[in-house]
Design a protein around this motif. Structure first.
Motif, PDB file in Angstrom:
ATOM      1  N   MET A   1       0.850  -1.189   0.000  1.00 35.50           N
ATOM      2  CA  MET A   1       0.000   0.000   0.000  1.00 35.50           C
ATOM      3  C   MET A   1       0.888   1.242   0.000  1.00 35.50           C
ATOM      4  SD  MET A   1      -2.937   1.182   2.709  1.00 35.50           S
ATOM      5  CE  MET A   1      -1.771   1.517   4.018  1.00 35.50           C
ATOM      6  N   CYS A   2       0.558   2.189  -0.909  1.00 36.04           N
ATOM      7  CA  CYS A   2       1.298   3.465  -0.971  1.00 36.04           C
ATOM      8  C   CYS A   2       0.947   4.274   0.273  1.00 36.04           C
ATOM      9  CB  CYS A   2       0.916   4.231  -2.231  1.00 36.04           C
ATOM     10  SG  CYS A   2       1.629   5.902  -2.263  1.00 36.04           S
ATOM     11  N   PRO A   3       1.940   4.779   1.023  1.00 31.15           N
ATOM     12  CA  PRO A   3       1.666   5.503   2.262  1.00 31.15           C
ATOM     13  C   PRO A   3       1.086   6.904   2.045  1.00 31.15           C
ATOM     14  CG  PRO A   3       4.002   5.561   1.785  1.00 31.15           C
ATOM     15  CD  PRO A   3       3.402   4.684   0.734  1.00 31.15           C
ATOM     16  N   THR A   4       1.044   7.367   0.794  1.00 27.30           N
ATOM     17  CA  THR A   4       0.527   8.722   0.528  1.00 27.30           C
ATOM     18  C   THR A   4      -0.917   8.686   0.049  1.00 27.30           C
ATOM     19  OG1 THR A   4       2.750   9.426  -0.058  1.00 27.30           O
ATOM     20  CG2 THR A   4       0.951  10.872  -0.731  1.00 27.30           C
ATOM     21  N   CYS A   5      -1.169   7.886  -1.010  1.00 21.73           N
ATOM     22  CA  CYS A   5      -2.525   7.844  -1.568  1.00 21.73           C
ATOM     23  C   CYS A   5      -3.315   6.645  -1.047  1.00 21.73           C
ATOM     24  CB  CYS A   5      -2.461   7.811  -3.097  1.00 21.73           C
ATOM     25  SG  CYS A   5      -1.574   6.379  -3.733  1.00 21.73           S
ATOM     26  N   PHE A   6      -2.627   5.709  -0.318  1.00 19.93           N
ATOM     27  CA  PHE A   6      -3.257   4.516   0.293  1.00 19.93           C
ATOM     28  C   PHE A   6      -3.892   3.596  -0.741  1.00 19.93           C
ATOM     29  CE2 PHE A   6      -3.776   7.894   3.654  1.00 19.93           C
ATOM     30  CZ  PHE A   6      -2.696   7.473   4.408  1.00 19.93           C
ATOM     31  N   LYS A   7      -3.332   3.562  -1.969  1.00 18.48           N
ATOM     32  CA  LYS A   7      -3.806   2.631  -2.984  1.00 18.48           C
ATOM     33  C   LYS A   7      -3.078   1.302  -2.798  1.00 18.48           C
ATOM     34  CE  LYS A   7      -6.823   5.145  -5.028  1.00 18.48           C
ATOM     35  NZ  LYS A   7      -8.231   4.814  -4.879  1.00 18.48           N
ATOM     36  N   MET A   8      -3.840   0.172  -2.983  1.00 19.44           N
ATOM     37  CA  MET A   8      -3.296  -1.169  -2.789  1.00 19.44           C
ATOM     38  C   MET A   8      -2.811  -1.729  -4.124  1.00 19.44           C
ATOM     39  SD  MET A   8      -4.316  -1.481   0.419  1.00 19.44           S
ATOM     40  CE  MET A   8      -5.610  -1.091   1.563  1.00 19.44           C
ATOM     41  N   PHE A   9      -1.703  -2.498  -4.051  1.00 17.45           N
ATOM     42  CA  PHE A   9      -1.137  -3.121  -5.248  1.00 17.45           C
ATOM     43  C   PHE A   9      -0.663  -4.522  -4.889  1.00 17.45           C
ATOM     44  CE2 PHE A   9      -0.358   1.420  -5.501  1.00 17.45           C
ATOM     45  CZ  PHE A   9      -0.655   1.753  -6.801  1.00 17.45           C
ATOM     46  N   HIS A  10      -0.620  -5.397  -5.897  1.00 14.15           N
ATOM     47  CA  HIS A  10       0.198  -6.593  -5.746  1.00 14.15           C
ATOM     48  C   HIS A  10       1.637  -6.127  -5.683  1.00 14.15           C
ATOM     49  CE1 HIS A  10      -2.872  -9.643  -6.167  1.00 14.15           C
ATOM     50  NE2 HIS A  10      -3.372  -9.012  -7.242  1.00 14.15           N
ATOM     51  N   SER A  11       2.398  -6.708  -4.746  1.00 12.19           N
ATOM     52  CA  SER A  11       3.749  -6.182  -4.499  1.00 12.19           C
ATOM     53  C   SER A  11       4.604  -6.199  -5.762  1.00 12.19           C
ATOM     54  CB  SER A  11       4.432  -6.970  -3.384  1.00 12.19           C
ATOM     55  OG  SER A  11       3.730  -6.766  -2.178  1.00 12.19           O
ATOM     56  N   GLU A  12       4.512  -7.267  -6.537  1.00 15.48           N
ATOM     57  CA  GLU A  12       5.344  -7.353  -7.746  1.00 15.48           C
ATOM     58  C   GLU A  12       4.976  -6.247  -8.733  1.00 15.48           C
ATOM     59  OE1 GLU A  12       4.901 -11.249  -9.325  1.00 15.48           O
ATOM     60  OE2 GLU A  12       6.076 -12.224  -7.765  1.00 15.48           O
ATOM     61  N   ASP A  13       3.676  -6.011  -8.912  1.00 20.97           N
ATOM     62  CA  ASP A  13       3.244  -4.947  -9.830  1.00 20.97           C
ATOM     63  C   ASP A  13       3.757  -3.590  -9.368  1.00 20.97           C
ATOM     64  OD1 ASP A  13       1.919  -6.875 -11.155  1.00 20.97           O
ATOM     65  OD2 ASP A  13      -0.106  -6.296 -10.513  1.00 20.97           O
ATOM     66  N   TYR A  14       3.665  -3.361  -8.053  1.00 20.91           N
ATOM     67  CA  TYR A  14       4.072  -2.068  -7.507  1.00 20.91           C
ATOM     68  C   TYR A  14       5.560  -1.831  -7.724  1.00 20.91           C
ATOM     69  CZ  TYR A  14       4.513   1.830  -4.249  1.00 20.91           C
ATOM     70  OH  TYR A  14       4.773   3.063  -3.693  1.00 20.91           O
ATOM     71  N   GLU A  15       6.348  -2.866  -7.428  1.00 24.09           N
ATOM     72  CA  GLU A  15       7.800  -2.720  -7.586  1.00 24.09           C
ATOM     73  C   GLU A  15       8.171  -2.450  -9.047  1.00 24.09           C
ATOM     74  OE1 GLU A  15       9.280  -6.291  -5.905  1.00 24.09           O
ATOM     75  OE2 GLU A  15       8.810  -5.713  -3.841  1.00 24.09           O
ATOM     76  N   LEU A  16       7.494  -3.127  -9.965  1.00 23.97           N
ATOM     77  CA  LEU A  16       7.780  -2.921 -11.388  1.00 23.97           C
ATOM     78  C   LEU A  16       7.421  -1.496 -11.818  1.00 23.97           C
ATOM     79  CD1 LEU A  16       8.655  -4.115 -14.115  1.00 23.97           C
ATOM     80  CD2 LEU A  16       6.290  -4.842 -14.472  1.00 23.97           C
TER      81      LEU A  16
ATOM     82  N   TYR B   1       0.098   6.252  -8.994  1.00 23.00           N
ATOM     83  CA  TYR B   1      -1.183   6.929  -8.779  1.00 23.00           C
ATOM     84  C   TYR B   1      -0.994   8.364  -8.306  1.00 23.00           C
ATOM     85  CZ  TYR B   1      -6.118   7.449  -7.560  1.00 23.00           C
ATOM     86  OH  TYR B   1      -7.407   7.882  -7.512  1.00 23.00           O
ATOM     87  N   CYS B   2      -0.247   8.539  -7.205  1.00 21.59           N
ATOM     88  CA  CYS B   2      -0.103   9.888  -6.639  1.00 21.59           C
ATOM     89  C   CYS B   2       1.211  10.552  -7.007  1.00 21.59           C
ATOM     90  CB  CYS B   2      -0.252   9.830  -5.116  1.00 21.59           C
ATOM     91  SG  CYS B   2       1.070   8.908  -4.305  1.00 21.59           S
ATOM     92  N   ARG B   3       2.077   9.825  -7.730  1.00 22.99           N
ATOM     93  CA  ARG B   3       3.356  10.347  -8.229  1.00 22.99           C
ATOM     94  C   ARG B   3       4.291  10.782  -7.120  1.00 22.99           C
ATOM     95  NH1 ARG B   3       1.439  13.989 -13.476  1.00 22.99           N
ATOM     96  NH2 ARG B   3       0.010  12.430 -14.349  1.00 22.99           N
ATOM     97  N   ARG B   4       4.151  10.171  -5.959  1.00 24.08           N
ATOM     98  CA  ARG B   4       5.090  10.478  -4.870  1.00 24.08           C
ATOM     99  C   ARG B   4       6.432   9.838  -5.186  1.00 24.08           C
ATOM    100  NH1 ARG B   4       7.276   8.269  -0.056  1.00 24.08           N
ATOM    101  NH2 ARG B   4       6.615   6.223  -0.753  1.00 24.08           N
ATOM    102  N   PRO B   5       7.524  10.644  -5.278  1.00 21.35           N
ATOM    103  CA  PRO B   5       8.843  10.047  -5.542  1.00 21.35           C
ATOM    104  C   PRO B   5       9.166   9.005  -4.476  1.00 21.35           C
ATOM    105  CG  PRO B   5       8.951  12.424  -5.751  1.00 21.35           C
ATOM    106  CD  PRO B   5       7.597  12.098  -5.175  1.00 21.35           C
ATOM    107  N   ILE B   6       9.807   7.942  -4.893  1.00 21.37           N
ATOM    108  CA  ILE B   6      10.029   6.795  -4.017  1.00 21.37           C
ATOM    109  C   ILE B   6      10.966   7.133  -2.878  1.00 21.37           C
ATOM    110  CG2 ILE B   6      11.990   5.798  -5.248  1.00 21.37           C
ATOM    111  CD1 ILE B   6       8.880   3.952  -3.830  1.00 21.37           C
ATOM    112  N   ASP B   7      11.837   8.153  -3.101  1.00 16.15           N
ATOM    113  CA  ASP B   7      12.813   8.505  -2.060  1.00 16.15           C
ATOM    114  C   ASP B   7      12.344   9.691  -1.219  1.00 16.15           C
ATOM    115  OD1 ASP B   7      12.903  10.298  -4.077  1.00 16.15           O
ATOM    116  OD2 ASP B   7      15.098  10.259  -4.359  1.00 16.15           O
ATOM    117  N   GLU B   8      11.094  10.144  -1.424  1.00 15.41           N
ATOM    118  CA  GLU B   8      10.589  11.311  -0.677  1.00 15.41           C
ATOM    119  C   GLU B   8      10.102  10.873   0.701  1.00 15.41           C
ATOM    120  OE1 GLU B   8       6.619  13.627  -1.163  1.00 15.41           O
ATOM    121  OE2 GLU B   8       8.009  14.421  -2.664  1.00 15.41           O
ATOM    122  N   GLN B   9      10.431  11.710   1.692  1.00 20.50           N
ATOM    123  CA  GLN B   9       9.947  11.440   3.054  1.00 20.50           C
ATOM    124  C   GLN B   9       8.449  11.681   3.113  1.00 20.50           C
ATOM    125  OE1 GLN B   9      11.813  10.366   5.749  1.00 20.50           O
ATOM    126  NE2 GLN B   9      13.510  10.151   4.300  1.00 20.50           N
ATOM    127  N   ASN B  10       7.696  10.811   3.784  1.00 22.93           N
ATOM    128  CA  ASN B  10       6.238  10.962   3.847  1.00 22.93           C
ATOM    129  C   ASN B  10       5.875  11.980   4.928  1.00 22.93           C
ATOM    130  OD1 ASN B  10       3.616  10.511   3.236  1.00 22.93           O
ATOM    131  ND2 ASN B  10       3.400   8.799   4.670  1.00 22.93           N
TER     132      ASN B  10
END
Length: 1185
Positions: A1151-1166, A1176-1185
């Motif tokens: 689950m993305c900690p910003t937009c709280f959208k759920m993903f299969h882990s493999e799909d999300y990582e890809l 979905y919310c375009r939060r950079p992966i290295d950005e602090q929440n």
């Protein structure tokens, strides 16, 4: 026109029937007796007789290229001769040869006999002959060689083409009584039409166009013409015949005079090519060559020149404007005289008097005023306002315009020169020069001549000066003599003169010509020479009128040389008079300067007015005013002149000499020559030194030497004035130095320094200055104005009161530069939520309009979060903002998924798997209400679903989709595919694939749901909402649960984190990934069955109920849960957290900690690897929440 015999030869007992010149004019071919004779045209000597004919030779002709000539004889033969006088070809006719002519272009030979004519060319073997009805007497080709004219005994002129075919037939009025004896085509290239001259023995000369149309009327002759010949350029005609002489005519047939009288009929006459020589051949064998001399008949008065053209026309030329007017007299013009508005033209039998229509000096329209219809014999003709003067040897006759002879003067010697020198109408004066050297002045109303001078030699040319005080004479020894008329004193004389003219505008100037030079003399100064061909006939202002052969020209002569001669003698007024005739601007300046230095202010003023030098005119006016006030010190005036001319040291000496030292000091200081001023004052005069210092200070205030001025202001402590000068000129180094030297208490100068440094874009130094002053507000504004945002942010962090002053301008700047997302964040950061929402709404609208649905989804999500922030901060707007939050979240998801459908339908390739597109279409249709959001197409969605359903075996759903499409307006691009799909889907079984049905199982009640659900994305049995993966949109094995009353979010998390130990190896196989950023559920192996879970009991519900019963858990159920099985959406206030339990622990979810959208882990990582952010919310992966 005069005819001079050049040479004469006699061919004994032979008639000269025909002549022909070689084209270069060097040889003359003669048909005489049985022979062809070749003579030299230079002196008439016989070069060689040519034998070949057996009877009389009647005609000869030379080819235009000069390579061959031909002769025709009574022996019926034609012989072709080369230019080397060798016979090369002979052919015959049936009758005697009458005439021959060479084509000027093709060199085809036309030979004419009594009964036919033949056409022969060198490349032909045979001669083409054509019969004619009458004897041919003459022939001639047109200039372009296209047509041949034949003159016949029956009075007919037949015009034939090159093939001998008759094109035009001209019949003379007398018929056979008017045999055509000679014809000739006008060789002029200036004529627009071919003109044929025809002379017949009815004693008529006529002219015809090629078309056969007659030009003008017949010209009656007094003799039978035997020959007609044109000059090379077609300007004149020569004719001879039974009158035993050759006569000259114009090209229009006007007789001009006799060329040479003979003792027998003139049988032939020809003009030598490109010359004025005419050769006659007579019946008695006489061969005579005459040179025609055409004299110049002309007249000149001031700038009007009249001259004879084509012997019968008069052209009046305005020498200044170059206008010309032609007067056609149609008779021989014998004499021309012009005076003021009068023009007299003498013709053979009358004199015509013309006058101008108006008094305008540029008028060129003449009309006939009087006609004196009487034959006059005279050598010279002069016209006055009311009289004409006829000069015949020693006699002068004065005639009125009504032909009454009023006066007559008889001179003691031949009259050589006569000229009208002006006077009132009816009382004009004449200047007369005689062969015995006497020079007389005659007034036409006075019977008695006045003797002016008596020279020893004959007079050639005379002229009187404008004031009638001086007389210039050129004698027969080419000597120019100038006399004072009053004292009869010889003023000066010059050799090598052939004509002389006084300047009509300047008494002291005359010019004379001779030996190829033009000589200009002013006063008693040496002569100024320049090369010029011809005779001087007039001198008006700066223009000299020169006659060269037959051409009159106006030569513009600058009068610089005589002007400088007068300047050297300091004769300024005379120099000014010369300059008025025409000099250059630089000459005018030299005259003005010399006159000014010579203190001739009147002349200097006139000269400076000419060159429009206002500066010197002001000086002269000031001097004249001072003179009127009584000043008379010329040295002081000269000092002012020297100062104006830049001769400052001379001016200073003159000022000192006249006792005006302050003026010298003022001059030096005004010119900022302070060193010279100090030298001039010296160290002994403290008062003058103070004045000098005051002047220097005043000068420093001006901006002409701003750096020096600024330094002086600084040394004087005038910091503000210095800073103004330095700032205006952009000298940043000086500004920085001043700002650093100033004390921080001097706020006004420091503020000005900072302001100028800002304008000069020296941001760092301006910042340093504001910091020195401690003006934080100005410093913040500086950073904002110069767009140094980092420094501005730094200040805002240290001093929060400036937060609004920084972030609002920053946001606007971002918006102006099309960085709207950053602008929205900046407005948000500045606390201007309404502005932030406004920017986002505009961005969202634009994205939808432009079909950028991915961006639209993202902006709607941002908009929902903005509404959430406003709801948290404003109690009044909370309810409204939370409703907007829910709506924008819903729209964000709809647009996010529709982007994939739009790409599938609009683009040729799709990156999505069919299963994903299938799931997306069903999700979208399940969630669409009656009000479809703008931009989302139900047609595209159903079309994509129909295609993917068919691929995956959901035929029932595919058929349903096609049926639905039939109810909608389908775009033309899909129309055919939809219709075809609707038909072909009916060939498939009416059910859906069971595998697809299993994918829609509810994880709460295990009910298999239909692929499309009109109730929305909820179970049809238990109404439990489905949780979808935000990438593949498969149903995730998650069930949402709610906390029982009294349990807070913190307590629930603490209870879940307790994780009561269980039997079995579950803990060994599961591990929870939670780094504070991302929540994920991972498994290492297969989970073994355990005892009943308290959560499972809570999922029970009443079967068949129409309302949704949520899963509520107690503290014991929370305690029994594992942290690894629970996903929590930690929404910010005022929203509550949402809890989800995974029912298939072996499925790894993220689950993305910003937009709280759920993903299969493999799909999300890809997806994260692809985009480096949440899809979905375009939060950079290295950005602090």
């Amino acid at each position: 026109m005069r005819a001079v015999l050049a040479w004469k030869e006699t061919i004994s007992d032979q008639c000269v029937y025909d002549l022909a010149f070689k084209p270069d004019g060097s040889q003359l071919i003669i048909a005489a007796g049985l022979r062809v004779l070749v003579h030299d045209t230079a002196d008439g000597t016989l070069i060689q007789p040519l034998k070949g004919h057996k009877d009389i030779v009647y005609c000869v002709a030379y080819a235009k290229d000069g390579k061959r000539f031909a002769s025709g004889s009574a022996d019926k033969s034609i012989i072709i001769w080369t230019s080397k006088l060798e016979g090369i070809l002979k052919y015959t006719h049936n009758d005697s040869i009458q005439c021959i002519a060479y084509n000027p272009v093709t060199h085809q030979l036309a030979s004419c006999s009594s009964g036919d004519f033949g056409l022969w060319s060198p490349e032909q073997k045979s001669v083409n002959k054509h019969k004619v009805s009458s004897k041919i007497t003459c022939c001639g080709w047109t200039n372009d060689g296209q047509y041949l004219a034949l003159g016949m005994m029956n009075g007919v002129v037949s015009i034939r083409n090159k093939n001998g075919e008759e094109k035009v037939k001209i019949e003379r009025p007398g018929g056979s009584l008017s045999p055509v004896w000679s014809i000739a085509w006008n060789p002029s290239k200036d004529e627009h039409n071919d003109i044929l001259a025809v002379a017949d023995w009815n004693q008529k000369l006529s002219f015809y166009q090629l078309s056969g149309k007659q030009i003008g009327k017949d010209r009656t002759l007094t003799y039978d013409p035997c020959c007609v010949s044109y000059f090379s350029k077609g300007e004149y005609i020569v004719m001879g015949g039974s009158d035993r002489q050759a006569s000259l005519y114009t090209k229009d047939g006007v007789r001009l005079g006799t060329i040479g009288e003979q003792n027998a009929w003139v049988w032939t006459c020809r003009v030598k090519p490109d010359s004025n020589f005419v050769v006659l051949g007579c019946q008695d064998g006489t061969l005579a060559c005459y040179q025609l001399i055409f004299s110049t008949v002309h007249g000149l008065y001031k700038d009007r020149y009249a001259y004879r053209d084509s012997m019968t026309d008069v052209i009046v030329q305005h020498l200044i404007t170059e206008q010309k007017v032609r007067i056609k007299c149609r008779e021989l013009v014998k004499k021309i005289a012009i005076y003021r508005n009068r023009l007299a033209i003498q013709l053979p039998e009358k004199i015509l008097i013309y006058e101008l229509y108006s008094d305008d000096s540029a008028d060129m329209h003449y009309c006939v005023k009087e006609k004196l219809c009487k034959k006059f014999e005279c050598n010279l003709l002069v016209v006055c306002s009311r009289h004409i003067i006829l000069c015949q040897e020693k006699r002068l006759q004065c005639m009125s315009f009504s032909s009454v002879r009023e006066k007559e003067w008889v001179m003691e010697s031949l009259i050589r020169y006569i000229k009208v020198i002006g006077g009132s109408p009816g009382r004009e004066g004449l200047l007369v020069g005689l062969k015995n050297g006497a020079i007389l002045k005659i007034f036409i109303d006075n019977q008695f001549p006045i003797m002016l001078l008596k020279l020893c030699t004959s007079v050639r040319c005379l002229d009187m000066s404008a004031s009638r005080n001086k007389l210039a004479v050129v004698d027969e020894h080419s000597t120019l003599q100038v006399y004072d008329i009053t004292s009869k004193e010889l003023l000066f004389q010059e050799p090598n003169a052939n004509s002389v003219a006084w300047n009509t505008q300047c008494e002291e100037m005359l010019c004379f010509s001779g030996n190829g030079y033009l000589n200009i003399k002013a006063g008693n100064f040496p002569v100024h020479q320049q090369k010029m061909q011809g005779f001087v006939v007039g001198y008006n202002g700066s223009k000299i009128f020169c006659l060269h052969v037959y051409y009159m020209s106006a030569v513009e002569v600058p009068q610089s040389a005589p002007m400088y001669q007068y300047l050297e003698k300091k004769m300024f007024k005379e120099a000014y008079q010369i300059a008025c005739l025409g000099v250059t601007d630089s000459d005018w300046r030299d005259l003005a300067t010399e006159a000014l230095e010579g203190l001739d202010f009147d002349t200097a003023k006139k000269a400076f007015i000419r060159i429009r030098d206002l500066r010197y005119l002001e000086l002269i006016n000031s001097i004249e005013d001072r003179k009127k006030r009584g000043e008379s010190n010329n040295e002081l005036f000269l000092a002012d002149v020297c100062a104006y001319q830049g001769k400052f040291h001379e001016a200073a000496k003159l000022y000192k000499r006249t006792g005006h030292e302050p003026r010298a000091l003022s001059m030096y200081t005004d010119l900022r020559m302070f060193e010279y001023a100090k030298d001039f004052v010296g160290t002994t005069d403290p008062k003058s030194s103070r004045i000098l210092m005051t002047k220097q200070a005043d000068w420093a205030k001006s901006t002409k030497e701003p750096r020096a001025a600024a330094e002086m202001y600084l040394s004087a402590g005038e910091h503000l004035k210095a800073i103004d000068i330095i700032g205006e000129h952009g000298w940043a180094d000086m500004l920085i130095d001043i700002a650093r030297r100033l004390d921080k208490a001097e706020r006004e100068p420091l503020e000005k320094c900072a302001l100028y440094l800002t304008r000069l874009k020296h941001h760092g130094f301006a910042s340093e200055t504001y910091s020195k002053m401690g003006d934080l507000q100005a410093l913040v504004q500086l950073h904002v104005d110069t767009q140094h945002w980092e420094e501005a942010f730094s200040l805002a962090e240290k001093h929060p009161q400036f937060k609004n002053d920084v972030f609002v301008p920053y946001a606007r700047w971002l918006a102006e530069n099309d960085r709207f997302e950053e602008a929205q964040k900046a407005f948000h950061r500045a606390g201007q939520q309404q502005e932030a929402v406004k920017v986002l709404e505009q961005l969202t609208h634009n994205a939808v309009v432009e079909n950028r649905f991915n961006d639209a989804g993202y902006y709607y999500w941002m908009l929902s979060m903005q509404c959430l922030d406003i709801a948290r901060e404003s109690e009044d707007q909370m309810e409204e903002m939370l409703m907007k939050f829910q709506r924008f979240q819903h729209l964000a998801e709809l647009y996010h998924v529709y982007r994939s459908i739009q790409r599938y339908t609009d683009e040729p390739f799709s990156s999505h798997m069919p299963e994903t597109l299938f799931n997306i279409c069903r999700f979208l249709l399940n969630n669409l209400t009656k009000d479809v959001p703008p931009g989302i197409s139900k047609v595209n969605t159903l079309y994509a679903l129909a295609k993917q359903s068919r691929k995956l075996g959901a035929y029932k759903l595919a058929r349903y989709s096609y049926e639905k499409l039939q109810e909608l307006h389908v775009p033309s691009c899909f129309q055919e595919a939809v219709e075809l799909g609707s038909l072909t889907i009916r060939t498939k079984p009416f059910h859906d694939s069971e595998d697809l049905m299993e994918g829609m199982m509810c994880y709460r009640c295990s009910t298999n749901n239909p692929l499309l659900n009109h109730q929305g994305s909820v179970c049809i049995n238990c109404r439990q909402p489905f949780i979808y993966s935000a990438s593949s949109y498969e149903v995730l094995p998650l069930v949402q649960f709610y906390l029982e009353g009294g349990i807070s979010d913190e307590e629930a998390v603490a209870l879940i984190d307790l994780e009561v130990p269980r039997t079995g190896q579950r803990d060994a196989r599961w591990h929870d990934v939670d780094d504070g950023e991302l929540q994920a559920l991972r498994t290492d192996g297969v989970l073994q069955e355990t005892e009943d879970d308290p959560f499972t009991a809570k999922m029970s519900f009443e079967q068949g109920g129409s309302t949704f019963v949520p899963v509520q858990v107690s503290r014991s159920a929370l305690r029994s849960m594992s942290r690894r099985d629970v996903l929590i959406k930690r929404w910010p206030r005022p929203l509550k957290w949402e809890y989800f339990r995974s029912l298939l622990p072996d499925v790894s979810l993220t689950m993305c900690p910003t937009c709280f959208k759920m993903f299969h882990s493999e799909d999300y990582e890809l997806l994260v690897l692809q985009h480096n952010c949440c899809p979905y919310c375009r939060r950079p992966i290295d950005e602090q929440n």
